[in-house]
Design a protein around this motif. Structure first.
Motif, PDB file in Angstrom:
ATOM      1  N   LEU A  83      52.402  45.342 -14.160  1.00 55.28           N
ATOM      2  CA  LEU A  83      51.708  46.893 -14.953  1.00 55.28           C
ATOM      3  C   LEU A  83      50.552  46.917 -13.959  1.00 55.28           C
ATOM      4  CD1 LEU A  83      51.314  43.388 -17.970  1.00 55.28           C
ATOM      5  CD2 LEU A  83      52.980  45.735 -17.490  1.00 55.28           C
ATOM      6  N   MET A  84      49.716  46.452 -13.519  1.00 52.26           N
ATOM      7  CA  MET A  84      48.612  47.353 -12.549  1.00 52.26           C
ATOM      8  C   MET A  84      49.287  48.345 -12.091  1.00 52.26           C
ATOM      9  SD  MET A  84      46.531  44.328 -11.386  1.00 52.26           S
ATOM     10  CE  MET A  84      45.310  42.803 -12.542  1.00 52.26           C
ATOM     11  N   GLY A  85      50.308  48.273 -11.101  1.00 51.17           N
ATOM     12  CA  GLY A  85      50.759  48.480 -10.053  1.00 51.17           C
ATOM     13  C   GLY A  85      52.219  49.896 -10.038  1.00 51.17           C
ATOM     14  N   LEU A  86      52.154  49.752 -11.385  1.00 49.45           N
ATOM     15  CA  LEU A  86      53.264  50.425 -11.058  1.00 49.45           C
ATOM     16  C   LEU A  86      53.026  51.902 -11.851  1.00 49.45           C
ATOM     17  CD1 LEU A  86      56.245  48.769 -12.191  1.00 49.45           C
ATOM     18  CD2 LEU A  86      56.283  49.186  -9.830  1.00 49.45           C
ATOM     19  N   PRO A  87      52.810  52.163 -13.141  1.00 50.11           N
ATOM     20  CA  PRO A  87      52.390  53.040 -13.549  1.00 50.11           C
ATOM     21  C   PRO A  87      51.586  53.852 -12.713  1.00 50.11           C
ATOM     22  CG  PRO A  87      51.416  51.217 -15.383  1.00 50.11           C
ATOM     23  CD  PRO A  87      51.853  50.854 -13.455  1.00 50.11           C
ATOM     24  N   VAL A  88      50.504  53.424 -11.635  1.00 43.38           N
ATOM     25  CA  VAL A  88      49.951  54.650 -11.400  1.00 43.38           C
ATOM     26  C   VAL A  88      50.595  54.845  -9.749  1.00 43.38           C
ATOM     27  CG1 VAL A  88      47.357  54.047  -9.487  1.00 43.38           C
ATOM     28  CG2 VAL A  88      48.242  53.410 -11.547  1.00 43.38           C
ATOM     29  N   ALA A  89      51.007  53.485  -9.489  1.00 44.72           N
ATOM     30  CA  ALA A  89      52.053  54.186  -8.425  1.00 44.72           C
ATOM     31  C   ALA A  89      52.989  55.353  -8.440  1.00 44.72           C
ATOM     32  CB  ALA A  89      52.936  52.758  -7.843  1.00 44.72           C
ATOM     33  N   VAL A  90      54.239  55.383 -10.200  1.00 45.94           N
ATOM     34  CA  VAL A  90      54.836  56.273 -10.070  1.00 45.94           C
ATOM     35  C   VAL A  90      54.270  57.667 -10.274  1.00 45.94           C
ATOM     36  CG1 VAL A  90      56.195  56.735 -11.331  1.00 45.94           C
ATOM     37  CG2 VAL A  90      56.846  54.864 -10.828  1.00 45.94           C
ATOM     38  N   LEU A  91      53.133  57.370 -11.001  1.00 44.70           N
ATOM     39  CA  LEU A  91      52.305  59.112 -10.945  1.00 44.70           C
ATOM     40  C   LEU A  91      52.293  59.348  -9.927  1.00 44.70           C
ATOM     41  CD1 LEU A  91      50.069  58.085 -14.313  1.00 44.70           C
ATOM     42  CD2 LEU A  91      52.892  59.290 -13.967  1.00 44.70           C
ATOM     43  N   THR A  92      51.141  58.165  -9.264  1.00 43.85           N
ATOM     44  CA  THR A  92      50.736  59.025  -7.918  1.00 43.85           C
ATOM     45  C   THR A  92      52.603  59.403  -6.774  1.00 43.85           C
ATOM     46  OG1 THR A  92      49.379  56.918  -7.881  1.00 43.85           O
ATOM     47  CG2 THR A  92      49.608  58.788  -4.774  1.00 43.85           C
ATOM     48  N   MET A 151      52.080  46.524  -3.261  1.00 48.02           N
ATOM     49  CA  MET A 151      53.132  46.801  -4.569  1.00 48.02           C
ATOM     50  C   MET A 151      53.259  48.662  -4.000  1.00 48.02           C
ATOM     51  SD  MET A 151      54.606  46.544  -8.007  1.00 48.02           S
ATOM     52  CE  MET A 151      54.763  45.037  -8.389  1.00 48.02           C
ATOM     53  N   MET A 152      51.641  48.939  -4.447  1.00 52.56           N
ATOM     54  CA  MET A 152      51.817  50.820  -4.656  1.00 52.56           C
ATOM     55  C   MET A 152      52.358  51.572  -3.935  1.00 52.56           C
ATOM     56  SD  MET A 152      48.146  51.528  -7.466  1.00 52.56           S
ATOM     57  CE  MET A 152      47.804  49.899  -6.184  1.00 52.56           C
ATOM     58  N   PRO A 153      52.027  51.583  -2.630  1.00 50.91           N
ATOM     59  CA  PRO A 153      52.479  52.561  -1.656  1.00 50.91           C
ATOM     60  C   PRO A 153      53.873  52.200  -1.540  1.00 50.91           C
ATOM     61  CG  PRO A 153      50.927  50.763  -0.352  1.00 50.91           C
ATOM     62  CD  PRO A 153      50.855  50.803  -1.755  1.00 50.91           C
ATOM     63  N   TYR A 154      55.194  51.570  -1.781  1.00 49.73           N
ATOM     64  CA  TYR A 154      56.163  50.969  -1.686  1.00 49.73           C
ATOM     65  C   TYR A 154      56.738  52.263  -2.774  1.00 49.73           C
ATOM     66  CZ  TYR A 154      56.012  47.665   2.292  1.00 49.73           C
ATOM     67  OH  TYR A 154      55.604  47.070   3.081  1.00 49.73           O
ATOM     68  N   VAL A 155      56.652  51.634  -4.238  1.00 53.55           N
ATOM     69  CA  VAL A 155      56.620  52.661  -5.242  1.00 53.55           C
ATOM     70  C   VAL A 155      56.552  53.831  -4.968  1.00 53.55           C
ATOM     71  CG1 VAL A 155      56.941  52.771  -7.525  1.00 53.55           C
ATOM     72  CG2 VAL A 155      56.060  50.704  -5.998  1.00 53.55           C
TER      73      VAL A 155
ATOM     74  N   ALA B  14      53.115  53.470 -22.411  1.00 50.10           N
ATOM     75  CA  ALA B  14      53.122  51.929 -22.950  1.00 50.10           C
ATOM     76  C   ALA B  14      52.264  50.679 -21.058  1.00 50.10           C
ATOM     77  CB  ALA B  14      53.399  51.045 -23.550  1.00 50.10           C
ATOM     78  N   ALA B  15      53.099  51.311 -20.181  1.00 48.43           N
ATOM     79  CA  ALA B  15      53.094  50.000 -19.112  1.00 48.43           C
ATOM     80  C   ALA B  15      51.558  50.772 -18.360  1.00 48.43           C
ATOM     81  CB  ALA B  15      53.810  50.408 -18.052  1.00 48.43           C
ATOM     82  N   ALA B  16      51.590  52.365 -18.577  1.00 45.74           N
ATOM     83  CA  ALA B  16      49.640  52.884 -18.216  1.00 45.74           C
ATOM     84  C   ALA B  16      48.327  52.309 -18.676  1.00 45.74           C
ATOM     85  CB  ALA B  16      50.270  53.945 -17.960  1.00 45.74           C
ATOM     86  N   LEU B  17      48.837  52.454 -19.864  1.00 44.10           N
ATOM     87  CA  LEU B  17      47.940  51.517 -20.563  1.00 44.10           C
ATOM     88  C   LEU B  17      46.608  50.212 -20.595  1.00 44.10           C
ATOM     89  CD1 LEU B  17      48.651  53.613 -24.092  1.00 44.10           C
ATOM     90  CD2 LEU B  17      46.651  53.605 -22.819  1.00 44.10           C
ATOM     91  N   CYS B  18      48.145  49.511 -20.830  1.00 40.71           N
ATOM     92  CA  CYS B  18      48.447  48.320 -20.173  1.00 40.71           C
ATOM     93  C   CYS B  18      47.689  48.054 -18.376  1.00 40.71           C
ATOM     94  CB  CYS B  18      49.619  47.501 -20.348  1.00 40.71           C
ATOM     95  SG  CYS B  18      49.711  46.802 -21.987  1.00 40.71           S
TER      96      CYS B  18
END
Lengths: 283, 375
Positions: A83-92, A151-155, B14-18
């Motif tokens: 939840l923490m890493g994936l959104p940031v990583a994908v957008l990056t 996790m973030m850099p890999y994604v 949703a994931a981004a918000l969480c």
């Protein structure tokens, strides 16, 4: 003439055999690991039964007990880290792919590559400093944050690569239809690159589910308390295995084998179905 | 196709918000969360400890027995190492800590003068005794007797062969082979090495002046090509088992579990003793007076605890310690921790709760400690 053809055919065969031998020796360790984990782990799971999955740690030299808190902890940590890493990583990753020539875009790509090779134990120490010490306790949040950083850099790198591999004609076609840049990226390109992005996400999740070092100074570990809140310590299967194998007690080594098998099963259960169900997008 | 994309986009948002919400959590949460957990005193109390790996199995055994008798208390102890235990305790990250070496004056002063919000007034207790043993792998040799100076010369590399006159005179009638001695030692910094080298300093002036004591030392045997290093006790033991004519030092529990041949060491009074519950307890009884009172733990000196006098005393014993606060900011948790410590020092020392390879404290010592601690 015929002789030289024979020699060339022979060379080809020799080369093929050479490649085959090298390939096998590359994958052999993987199968050896899987085999030895299964061979040592299955008897433990059979002996321990359901209790092994739900119970708490046994005393030294006293039966198998269970690794319930570690399983719960690994699950919480992985979900929270995703939840923490994936959104940031994908957008990056999308940013790096969309602006490959800008200064920030290039810097992002380079920094991601550096982050990928960054020693994970230092990530743990960093999170300890900014989360654990101010909070005054090891916690699920701290563990998940440090896993998210790992996790973030890999994604992000996988997302970036997947987007870059789409031939430019699709982007041009989408723009020609009058779509905005946002729609081009999120409606067209991401769809085309979904297999690559999903692979990155899965590799990221699978990687952190098996990480030990970032958790040493953050998650705290748990062998008896299942879950006491996100701000309290949690266990993790790799952390438990690491502790158990250092001990001279055979029952702890057995528990560690069982835990390894469970970790491998969890990993395969996440990885295989999604990886197989994703269809390659024909470009 | 389109629908899946929309679903994906929604999920992403949703994931981004969480994710953002979670990311914001750590810096903002400390004050509300820590105060929120304190009022729940009537229910289960969770005690968290961290520290030395050496007593980890023993502490787990105690926790197992104690929490079965007291279902409203849950205790976690993670073996992160003595150093980590000390710093976590000083930072208030854990409720109690395990440390093999007693605290230094520096660390102690920090605990006294700058205690964390968690508690104040540190107390240090020995909780369990272990022993460092010398093990050997010489095919055909079942019993081996050595004295301190000889052990020092072997680990220094001065004695090169198993049939050296120094070893032969100590072992009349034993058929020693003319083979080079391979010395196995730790590659990592270790409390076991610290205890062992401190003992060698006490029995060999030459060791004291040329090599000294510490968690890691410069092994002269490495330069002679007869030294091998192993990672952790398991590493050292594995090398010993696979290398004929080698010798090593390790913790008693590993020697027992791996059925290694153990050297009988000549003690201060001149008797050869094997490490076992009787000889280790005898040594502990003889040095009890050198154990510092709980409220002045920094006064303990490793050198006074080694090479103990007495006919039955095994010379290389080591005490592992627990650290707790005398006053906790959460009184309910404080009581729970103190109850556990008191149980460890009384019923916990009962032989049936002591794991193989460890030795409980003599009763005279635990009584002295409990009366001095006033908890």
């Amino acid at each position: 003439m015929v002789d030289s053809l024979k020699v060339r055919l022979f060379k080809e065969k020799l080369f093929l055999i050479g490649i085959a031998v090298l390939t096998i020796s590359t994958v052999l360790p993987l199968f050896h690991i899987m085999f030895s984990i299964a061979a040592n782990g299955i008897p433990v799971l059979l002996k321990g039964g359901w209790d092994f999955i739900t119970g708490t740690l046994a005393p030294p030299g006293g039966g198998l007990g269970g690794i319930g808190p570690a399983i719960v902890g690994t699950f919480i940590l992985t979900v929270l880290a995703s939840l923490m890493g994936l959104p940031v990583a994908v957008l990056t990753g999308i940013y790096a792919a969309e602006y490959p020539n800008s200064l920030i875009g290039r810097a992002t790509k380079t920094l991601l590559m550096v982050m990928m090779e960054f020693p994970t134990i230092l990530v743990g120490l960093f999170v300890m400093d900014i989360v654990v010490l101010p909070m005054g306790s090891y916690s699920a949040i701290a563990g998940a944050l440090s896993l998210a950083i790992v996790m973030m850099p890999y994604v992000a790198v996988y997302t970036d690569e997947a987007l870059r591999n789409i031939p430019p004609k699709y982007r041009e076609g989408a723009f020609a239809l009058g779509l905005t840049r946002f729609k081009v990226v999120f409606r067209v390109l991401i769809g085309l690159a979904r297999k690559g992005i999903m692979t990155g996400i899965l590799i990221g999740i699978a990687k952190v589910a098996g990480e030990t070092a970032p958790l040493l100074f953050t998650a705290g570990g748990a062998t008896r308390v299942y879950f006491a809140g996100l701000n309290r310590p949690v266990g993790a299967i790799p952390l438990l295995i690491y502790q158990l194998v250092q001990q001279p007690y055979t029952n702890y080594h057995e528990i560690a084998w069982g835990a390894s098998l469970l970790l491998m099963l969890i990993f395969l259960a996440i990885f295989l179905p999604i990886r197989l169900s994703l269809k390659e997008v024909k470009l | 196709m389109k629908r899946t994309l929309i679903v994906l986009a929604v999920l992403l948002v949703a994931a981004a918000l969480c994710g953002c919400a979670q990311n914001n959590n750590p810096p903002s949460s400390p004050t509300p969360t820590t105060t929120a957990t304190t009022p729940s005193t009537g229910k289960t109390i969770i005690i968290i400890g961290d520290g030395a790996t050496f007593p980890w199995p023993q502490i787990n055994k105690w926790i197992d027995v104690y929490t079965k008798e007291h279902p409203n208390v849950k205790i976690e102890y993670n073996g992160g190492g003595s150093g980590k235990g000390q710093s976590d305790f000083a930072n208030g990250v854990v409720d109690f800590a395990g440390s093999d070496p007693p605290l230094t004056k520096l660390v102690w002063d920090r605990l006294v003068n700058h205690p964390p919000a968690e508690g104040k007034d540190p107390l240090q207790f020995p909780d369990i005794i272990g022993a460092v043993v010398v093990c050997y792998n010489v095919p055909g040799v079942k019993h081996l007797r050595l004295d301190g100076p000889t052990i020092a010369e072997i680990f220094m590399g001065k004695i090169q062969y198993w049939d050296d006159p120094a070893i032969k005179t100590l072992n009349p009638g034993v058929n020693l082979p003319h083979k080079e001695i391979i010395v196995v030692h730790r590659s990592d910094a270790s409390g076991t090495t610290d205890i062992f080298t401190t003992y060698l300093c006490l029995v060999s002036p030459e060791w004291n002046s040329t090599i000294g004591a510490g968690k890691s030392v410069n092994w002269p045997v490495d330069k002679m090509g007869r030294g091998v290093a192993g990672e952790g006790n398991p590493g050292v033991v594995n090398i010993l088992k696979t290398t004929p004519y080698s010798i090593c030092y390790t913790e008693l529990s590993y020697a027992i579990k791996e059925s290694l041949s153990v050297v009988a060491i000549k003690n201060k009074d001149g008797y050869f003793v094997l490490p076992n519950a009787t000889t280790i307890k005898a040594a502990a009884t003889h040095v009890s007076s050198h154990i510092a009172p709980p409220n002045a733990g920094y006064k303990e000196n490793l050198r006074q605890l080694l090479n103990a006098p007495g006919k039955d005393s095994y010379p290389i014993v080591a005490f592992s310690h627990l650290l707790v606060w005398k006053h906790y900011s959460d009184p309910a948790k404080g009581k729970a921790v103190h109850d556990f410590i008191k149980w460890v020092l009384t019923q916990g020392q009962n032989d049936k709760y002591i794991v193989t390879g460890y030795v409980g404290l003599p009763k005279s010592l635990t009584q002295k400690l409990l009366s001095e601690a006033e908890i």
